[in-house]
Structure formats: C-alpha cells, structure tokens
Motif scaffolding. Structure first.
Motif, mmCIF file in Angstrom:
data_model
loop_
_atom_site.group_PDB
_atom_site.id
_atom_site.type_symbol
_atom_site.label_atom_id
_atom_site.label_comp_id
_atom_site.label_asym_id
_atom_site.label_seq_id
_atom_site.Cartn_x
_atom_site.Cartn_y
_atom_site.Cartn_z
ATOM 1 N N TRP A 17 -53.719 -101.473 66.489
ATOM 2 C CA TRP A 17 -53.881 -101.211 64.765
ATOM 3 C C TRP A 17 -54.321 -102.505 64.211
ATOM 4 O O TRP A 17 -55.091 -102.259 63.497
ATOM 5 C CB TRP A 17 -52.375 -100.777 64.433
ATOM 6 N N ILE A 18 -53.991 -103.730 64.598
ATOM 7 C CA ILE A 18 -54.674 -105.060 64.047
ATOM 8 C C ILE A 18 -56.316 -104.888 64.022
ATOM 9 O O ILE A 18 -56.882 -105.097 63.176
ATOM 10 C CB ILE A 18 -54.099 -106.141 64.855
ATOM 11 N N LYS A 19 -56.662 -104.555 65.256
ATOM 12 C CA LYS A 19 -58.170 -104.364 65.588
ATOM 13 C C LYS A 19 -58.700 -103.500 64.780
ATOM 14 O O LYS A 19 -59.929 -103.623 64.319
ATOM 15 C CB LYS A 19 -58.520 -104.264 67.111
ATOM 16 N N VAL A 20 -58.271 -102.213 64.771
ATOM 17 C CA VAL A 20 -58.592 -101.046 63.834
ATOM 18 C C VAL A 20 -58.651 -101.585 62.570
ATOM 19 O O VAL A 20 -59.933 -101.502 61.762
ATOM 20 C CB VAL A 20 -57.787 -99.882 64.204
ATOM 21 N N PHE A 21 -57.594 -102.234 61.847
ATOM 22 C CA PHE A 21 -57.625 -102.773 60.636
ATOM 23 C C PHE A 21 -58.943 -103.691 60.379
ATOM 24 O O PHE A 21 -59.767 -103.617 59.368
ATOM 25 C CB PHE A 21 -56.385 -103.469 60.379
ATOM 26 N N ILE A 22 -59.001 -104.646 61.212
ATOM 27 C CA ILE A 22 -60.184 -105.588 61.164
ATOM 28 C C ILE A 22 -61.572 -104.852 61.197
ATOM 29 O O ILE A 22 -62.569 -105.432 60.268
ATOM 30 C CB ILE A 22 -60.287 -106.725 62.065
ATOM 31 N N LEU A 23 -61.698 -104.074 62.201
ATOM 32 C CA LEU A 23 -62.891 -103.315 61.977
ATOM 33 C C LEU A 23 -63.159 -102.600 60.860
ATOM 34 O O LEU A 23 -64.397 -102.449 60.257
ATOM 35 C CB LEU A 23 -63.379 -102.315 63.378
ATOM 36 N N ALA A 24 -62.428 -101.838 60.384
ATOM 37 C CA ALA A 24 -62.375 -100.992 59.337
ATOM 38 C C ALA A 24 -62.679 -101.863 57.997
ATOM 39 O O ALA A 24 -63.504 -101.398 57.051
ATOM 40 C CB ALA A 24 -60.960 -100.219 59.088
ATOM 41 N N ASN A 25 -62.109 -103.016 57.908
ATOM 42 C CA ASN A 25 -62.424 -104.150 57.012
ATOM 43 C C ASN A 25 -63.847 -104.465 56.729
ATOM 44 O O ASN A 25 -64.640 -104.492 55.727
ATOM 45 C CB ASN A 25 -61.490 -105.153 56.908
ATOM 46 N N LYS A 26 -64.242 -104.649 58.169
ATOM 47 C CA LYS A 26 -65.766 -105.098 58.194
ATOM 48 C C LYS A 26 -66.675 -103.998 57.698
ATOM 49 O O LYS A 26 -67.884 -104.162 57.275
ATOM 50 C CB LYS A 26 -66.081 -105.154 59.716
ATOM 51 N N LEU A 27 -66.370 -102.788 58.125
ATOM 52 C CA LEU A 27 -67.092 -101.360 57.838
ATOM 53 C C LEU A 27 -66.967 -101.038 56.227
ATOM 54 O O LEU A 27 -67.584 -100.047 55.874
ATOM 55 C CB LEU A 27 -66.931 -100.377 58.714
ATOM 56 N N LEU A 28 -66.051 -101.712 55.638
ATOM 57 C CA LEU A 28 -65.917 -101.410 54.256
ATOM 58 C C LEU A 28 -65.061 -99.851 54.037
ATOM 59 O O LEU A 28 -65.172 -99.385 53.335
ATOM 60 C CB LEU A 28 -66.945 -101.432 53.296
ATOM 61 N N MET A 29 -64.457 -99.393 55.259
ATOM 62 C CA MET A 29 -63.593 -98.272 55.091
ATOM 63 C C MET A 29 -62.137 -98.520 54.863
ATOM 64 O O MET A 29 -61.408 -98.746 55.829
ATOM 65 C CB MET A 29 -63.704 -97.614 56.661
ATOM 66 N N TYR A 30 -61.738 -98.613 53.577
ATOM 67 C CA TYR A 30 -60.581 -99.130 53.063
ATOM 68 C C TYR A 30 -59.480 -98.070 53.371
ATOM 69 O O TYR A 30 -58.345 -98.437 53.377
ATOM 70 C CB TYR A 30 -60.816 -99.317 51.670
#
Length: 239
Positions: free
Chosen positions: A103-116
């Motif tokens: 879930w940490i990795k998903v959070f980080i990738l979502a932040n990178k992709l601007l998928m808030y």
C-alpha cells in the motif's frame, strides 16, 4: 474517500485507442500493459499530459516508467477499471499484514501519477492494516516512505508521524521498545516526531488535547482533581 473511480469500463468504446505502458528498467512486453487511452487519461492527469500533450508519446502511443514496479502498477490498472483495493489483513490472526509495503508503494506511485483518489484509497488501506493488532510501522516501511520517495508534506508521512506521537502519549508502555527502534532508525522521522511531541507538550489546556488518555495532560487532570478534592475536604491524607 473514494475506493474506486466513478467511471471505468463505461468510458470504453469499440473505437477507443489502445496505448502501451512499459514498467520497469527495460521495455519488455511481459511487463507492459495495453490500456484504453480514454480510461487512462480520464483518471490519470499524468498520462493525459503524456498522451494528449505535445510529447512524443502522443504519436507513438507508448510510455515507459523505468523506476516503477510491475506488481504495484497492476493495482493501478485494476483501480482504473473499477476494482476495489482489497486487503485480507483482518483474516490474519497474528495481527501482521503483509500488504503494508504494497500500500505504501501504491500510494507513492499514485502520487507520482497525480491520481489523488487512488492515493487516498491506498492510505486508507494502509491505516486499516495498522488498526489490526494496533501495531506500529516497521523499519522497512519507514525506509520505503522516507527514502526520497515521498514529499515532506504528504498525507502518508503525516499519518506515520502522528501515529508515533499518539503512541508516545497514549500507549508507551506497550510499544516503547518497537517505538525506539523504529523512530531512531530514520533522522527525518525522529525530527518530525520529536517536534510533534514538543508541540503537544506545550498545550496549556488539556481540553485542547486530541488524545483519549494522554500521559501528559490527563495525568495532570487526575492530579488536579485529587488535590482539589483534598482542598474541598473530600479526601484525607495520612501523615
């Protein structure tokens, strides 16, 4: 918090353009996805700028994320097409959830992709994992969060720092060994948590305390009640 996008397959038409996303250090088809451009661009501002902006990818219809993990991106793909972020940590009797770093990795990738919305959903799942067994983040989780992967003001850091501060004030006796090991393992975490502790200790009025059983403010309240009771003649003190 939205745990899935409001639109997914409803955006797809028979004439929809497919785009290929390569994940990982090399461009391999077995670590790539063919996705509908309309779905990707609707939910992801990053890819909207890539495929519908003035970049080469708008012509080639291919994009490469060399620093990211295929497994983590698979959660992004599932979310794009309407799947929930699921976690079965409540079925684990040990109280330890193996999905925390995921879930940490998903959070980080979502932040990178601007998928808030996805970022918020991943954070919610991460919080749920910690609620099982009332556990603290591990050293490996802290390394994943603070190893230049997240901005200083992101919600994930805020949650972690607040959790360590809360345990310090509410449940120190049950977590002090793990608390010391984890907090002392990372300078940024240590500085943030200590700043939070100092700020909380400076609260003059216990009614401003956010914690249910704070070992600073509520101990002071109990002592005040005790001494007021003596002053009012409700208690006797043996000499």
């Amino acid at each position: 918090l939205l745990l899935r996008p409001s639109k997914g397959s409803s955006l797809i038409s028979t004439s929809d353009q497919l785009v290929r996303i390569y994940i990982g250090p090399t461009k391999k088809h077995d670590s790539s996805w063919l996705l509908h451009e309309s779905v990707l661009c609707y939910h992801c501002p990053y890819f909207q700028s890539v495929f519908r902006g003035k970049f080469l990818e708008s012509t080639t219809k291919e994009s490469h994320l060399p620093d990211d993990d295929p497994l983590t991106f698979s959660y992004v793909v599932s979310y794009l097409y309407g799947s929930l972020l699921k976690c079965d940590c409540h079925l684990n009797s040990t109280g330890h959830c193996p999905y925390r770093v995921t879930w940490i990795k998903v959070f980080i990738l979502a932040n990178k992709l601007l998928m808030y919305n996805l970022e918020n959903a991943a954070l919610r799942r991460y919080q749920d994992c910690h609620a099982i067994g009332n556990s603290l983040p591990s050293i490996s989780e802290i390394e994943e969060i603070y190893n230049e992967n997240t901005p200083p003001d992101c919600f994930l850091r805020d949650y972690v720092e607040l959790r360590f501060s809360r345990v310090f004030f509410e449940d120190w006796d049950n977590h002090k060994v793990a608390w010391m090991q984890v907090v002392m393992s990372n300078k940024e975490l240590l500085e943030a948590v200590m700043q939070g502790i100092r700020s909380h200790q400076q609260l003059g009025n216990y009614t401003s305390c956010r914690y249910k059983k704070c070992n600073v403010h509520w101990v002071a309240v109990e002592l005040s009640a005790f001494f007021f009771g003596i002053a009012g003649g409700k208690r006797s003190v043996r000499g």
